[in-house]
Write a protein that holds these residues in place. Sequence first.
Motif, PDB file in Angstrom:
ATOM      1  N   UNK A 173      -1.474   2.360  -2.189  1.00 57.12           N
ATOM      2  CA  UNK A 173      -1.021   2.778  -3.476  1.00 57.12           C
ATOM      3  C   UNK A 173       0.677   2.711  -3.421  1.00 57.12           C
ATOM      4  N   UNK A 174       1.128   1.416  -2.841  1.00 55.02           N
ATOM      5  CA  UNK A 174       2.618   1.471  -2.673  1.00 55.02           C
ATOM      6  C   UNK A 174       3.362   1.564  -4.113  1.00 55.02           C
ATOM      7  N   UNK A 175       2.716   1.151  -5.138  1.00 55.23           N
ATOM      8  CA  UNK A 175       3.364   0.956  -6.359  1.00 55.23           C
ATOM      9  C   UNK A 175       3.285   2.263  -7.035  1.00 55.23           C
ATOM     10  N   UNK A 176       2.591   3.206  -6.828  1.00 60.93           N
ATOM     11  CA  UNK A 176       2.721   4.472  -7.836  1.00 60.93           C
ATOM     12  C   UNK A 176       3.438   5.242  -6.599  1.00 60.93           C
ATOM     13  N   UNK A 177       3.828   4.956  -5.457  1.00 59.18           N
ATOM     14  CA  UNK A 177       4.435   5.811  -4.503  1.00 59.18           C
ATOM     15  C   UNK A 177       6.072   5.274  -4.355  1.00 59.18           C
ATOM     16  N   UNK A 178       6.238   4.205  -4.916  1.00 63.25           N
ATOM     17  CA  UNK A 178       7.523   3.589  -4.774  1.00 63.25           C
ATOM     18  C   UNK A 178       7.868   3.141  -3.658  1.00 63.25           C
ATOM     19  N   UNK A 179       6.895   2.367  -2.864  1.00 60.76           N
ATOM     20  CA  UNK A 179       7.073   2.011  -1.430  1.00 60.76           C
ATOM     21  C   UNK A 179       7.053   0.420  -1.257  1.00 60.76           C
ATOM     22  N   UNK A 180       7.037  -0.257  -2.349  1.00 63.76           N
ATOM     23  CA  UNK A 180       6.837  -1.633  -2.361  1.00 63.76           C
ATOM     24  C   UNK A 180       8.055  -2.338  -1.611  1.00 63.76           C
ATOM     25  N   UNK A 181       7.736  -3.081  -0.489  1.00 61.98           N
ATOM     26  CA  UNK A 181       8.833  -3.604   0.241  1.00 61.98           C
ATOM     27  C   UNK A 181       9.216  -4.947  -0.413  1.00 61.98           C
ATOM     28  N   UNK A 182      10.501  -5.336  -0.252  1.00 59.59           N
ATOM     29  CA  UNK A 182      11.401  -6.700  -1.269  1.00 59.59           C
ATOM     30  C   UNK A 182      11.109  -7.690  -0.276  1.00 59.59           C
ATOM     31  N   UNK A 183      10.637  -7.685   0.840  1.00 59.18           N
ATOM     32  CA  UNK A 183      10.331  -8.631   1.610  1.00 59.18           C
ATOM     33  C   UNK A 183       9.013  -9.561   1.932  1.00 59.18           C
ATOM     34  N   UNK A 184       8.939 -10.678   1.954  1.00 52.10           N
ATOM     35  CA  UNK A 184       7.515 -11.194   2.058  1.00 52.10           C
ATOM     36  C   UNK A 184       6.891 -11.092   3.413  1.00 52.10           C
ATOM     37  N   UNK A 185       5.476 -10.548   3.405  1.00 46.83           N
ATOM     38  CA  UNK A 185       4.872 -10.164   4.612  1.00 46.83           C
ATOM     39  C   UNK A 185       5.056 -11.298   5.596  1.00 46.83           C
ATOM     40  N   UNK A 186       4.727 -12.520   4.987  1.00 48.39           N
ATOM     41  CA  UNK A 186       4.732 -13.693   6.182  1.00 48.39           C
ATOM     42  C   UNK A 186       5.844 -13.820   6.741  1.00 48.39           C
ATOM     43  N   UNK A 187       7.263 -13.378   6.188  1.00 50.59           N
ATOM     44  CA  UNK A 187       8.433 -13.537   7.042  1.00 50.59           C
ATOM     45  C   UNK A 187       8.831 -12.426   7.882  1.00 50.59           C
ATOM     46  N   UNK A 188       8.009 -11.512   8.037  1.00 53.06           N
ATOM     47  CA  UNK A 188       8.119 -10.265   8.959  1.00 53.06           C
ATOM     48  C   UNK A 188       6.804  -9.974   9.978  1.00 53.06           C
ATOM     49  N   UNK A 189       5.988 -10.933   9.881  1.00 51.27           N
ATOM     50  CA  UNK A 189       4.813 -10.769  10.934  1.00 51.27           C
ATOM     51  C   UNK A 189       5.435 -11.236  12.314  1.00 51.27           C
ATOM     52  N   UNK A 190       5.910 -10.009  13.007  1.00 48.63           N
ATOM     53  CA  UNK A 190       6.439  -9.875  14.431  1.00 48.63           C
ATOM     54  C   UNK A 190       6.289  -8.330  14.926  1.00 48.63           C
ATOM     55  N   UNK A 191       7.039  -8.156  16.021  1.00 46.18           N
ATOM     56  CA  UNK A 191       6.954  -7.062  16.597  1.00 46.18           C
ATOM     57  C   UNK A 191       7.397  -5.739  15.833  1.00 46.18           C
ATOM     58  N   UNK A 192       8.108  -5.823  14.753  1.00 44.61           N
ATOM     59  CA  UNK A 192       8.579  -5.034  13.779  1.00 44.61           C
ATOM     60  C   UNK A 192       7.678  -4.764  12.618  1.00 44.61           C
ATOM     61  N   UNK A 193       6.469  -5.279  12.848  1.00 50.40           N
ATOM     62  CA  UNK A 193       5.407  -4.900  11.588  1.00 50.40           C
ATOM     63  C   UNK A 193       4.773  -3.689  12.072  1.00 50.40           C
ATOM     64  N   UNK A 194       4.907  -2.539  11.522  1.00 52.35           N
ATOM     65  CA  UNK A 194       4.260  -1.087  12.034  1.00 52.35           C
ATOM     66  C   UNK A 194       2.988  -0.955  11.429  1.00 52.35           C
TER      67      UNK A 194
END
Length: 600
Positions: A338-359
Amino acid sequence: QSLPKGSARPHAALRRALRFAASLGRYFATRDRALAARTTEDRSNFLPPLRGSTRPPSPFPAHLPASLGAFDMTPHRKRVAVIGGGISGLAAAKAFRAKGHEVVIFEQSDGLGGVWRETYPDVKTQSPKELYAFSDEPFPAGTAEWPSGDDVRAYLEAYAVKHDLVGATRLNTEVKALRRDGDAWLVTSGPTSGGAAVNELFDAVAICTGLHSKPRMPTVCGEFAGAVLHSSEVTEASLTGKNIVVVGGSKSGTDIAVAASRRTPHAVTWVRRRDVWRVPYHILGVNFKRLLYPRAQEILIPSPWRQSGLGRVVRWLIAPIVWLHFKMLETIITLQCGLARRGLIPTTNVADVVACDLPMVTDGFYEALDAGSVVAAKGEIARFEPEAVVLTGGERVACDTVVFATGWHQTADSFFAEADRSAIVGPDGLYRLHRHVVSPDVTGLGFVGANQSFATTLTSELSAEWLVRYLDGQLARQPTEDDMRRSIEDQAAWRRERPAAKAYGGRCIAPFHFRHVDELLEDLGAKLTPFNTSWLLPPDAAAISKHLESAPAYAVTDEKKDPASAVTDEKSDPLVRAVSTDENPAAPRKPLGRTVTPDL
């Protein structure tokens, strides 16, 4: 047989496409061979550019620092300093002792376990238990799939006892400096609480401080009358009944916000600078490890390893499929959480952040947001007031406790002399370590746990075994200096182009667990087959254990003498000199009680 009418045209088109792909493959293969030959033959690649040259300077030093001595890489008994008593320290100590080396573990806290020694309430691992255990020691039966902090602490303590590592540990002892002394390492250590320091000689050093040893605390102007804590300092008492602001969008930030909301009647304010992708433990009911950890997943992301010409063509051909795959993943996570209704959609692409900082998603986090027990705010703390914080957006939040879940300083190089530090860490902040373990310019020393991953325990165990065999000259693929430099530069070039890969000083191997593990096992001489593990399953600790057992066995000899005995004062041995803690350990060393040239 004759072809049906009209069928020749598509077959001809297919043949032309295949010829084009083959020509592309030959082009890339030829270019790769030329680059490899130039790198191998042109030794000036690693020297400063000549005057008038347009080639940028290499990040590597032109020669070994004068302070570095030769290192005897033969399988004789060595005295090894292991700095850090967490997961990586235990792995290193066990690996060195298993081969017959003498080990001393330096641990600055009052017990073994590293960051798991003391944890905040309700914490649990982000990785399932089979990926957070040593290959030869599964978690006890009945442990939850994602072990709690208490589970991990008990597991590590039991592991230390089983492998007789407790007696080799000096608790409450901090390493203050490391520097070469002839062909040995001089380790300066002392009580964490202050007091006299001690100098000792060791044949080799394993840096096992991991990536979480020195808290990062932002500087905020103003006066605050309440408590200001780092996430590593949070306890049950510090949350109960408090009016709390938690700063940080990481997993620890959401963990602490939810834990605090269960222990106080006040709404907890959670402050983050930006929104990030968070992975649910189950995606559409499927355990995330079956979706994000398999070997097949690694081919979807550009890697730091050199690809063949055919490999590059294949990547070009499947690029639309890869794009669609990650967009589908983003869509599923957005809808499920429910990221849209909670206002929590990231501006990055998930493919660019698949690393140790993906919680991972903290259990109960979104429910707490919906219930109002956790209130989300975006920005940073601009200033303190006696009983409140003011955010960068101007919002004033009353509170009596502020928790900074803002990560850790990467200080694994902090005890080194400048010459050694500059050889290990480049000007871009990236660590220059072959296999994430050793530097070609700093002999007799290696890192364990510098290969952060989603399976940190397994990768630390493998890098520890790799380091022991490397220092003993027993790797099946013992790397040359050129091999190491070329590998390091390939990795660094890739990380410069991928922002997520530069986190932790470039010491994160995620999401390429299988590729990294394969390299280490092949270097060890383990027997691997092309189908040693399924392409559709996550890493298998039991399989890794069998591969380790297949590596050639060896044992060290006592043909060489140890450089010095483990002593703590001048009365025991005049080789060790006690110095005051305010003395600069990097300054030239005064003569010891006797002049010694260690026989390594």
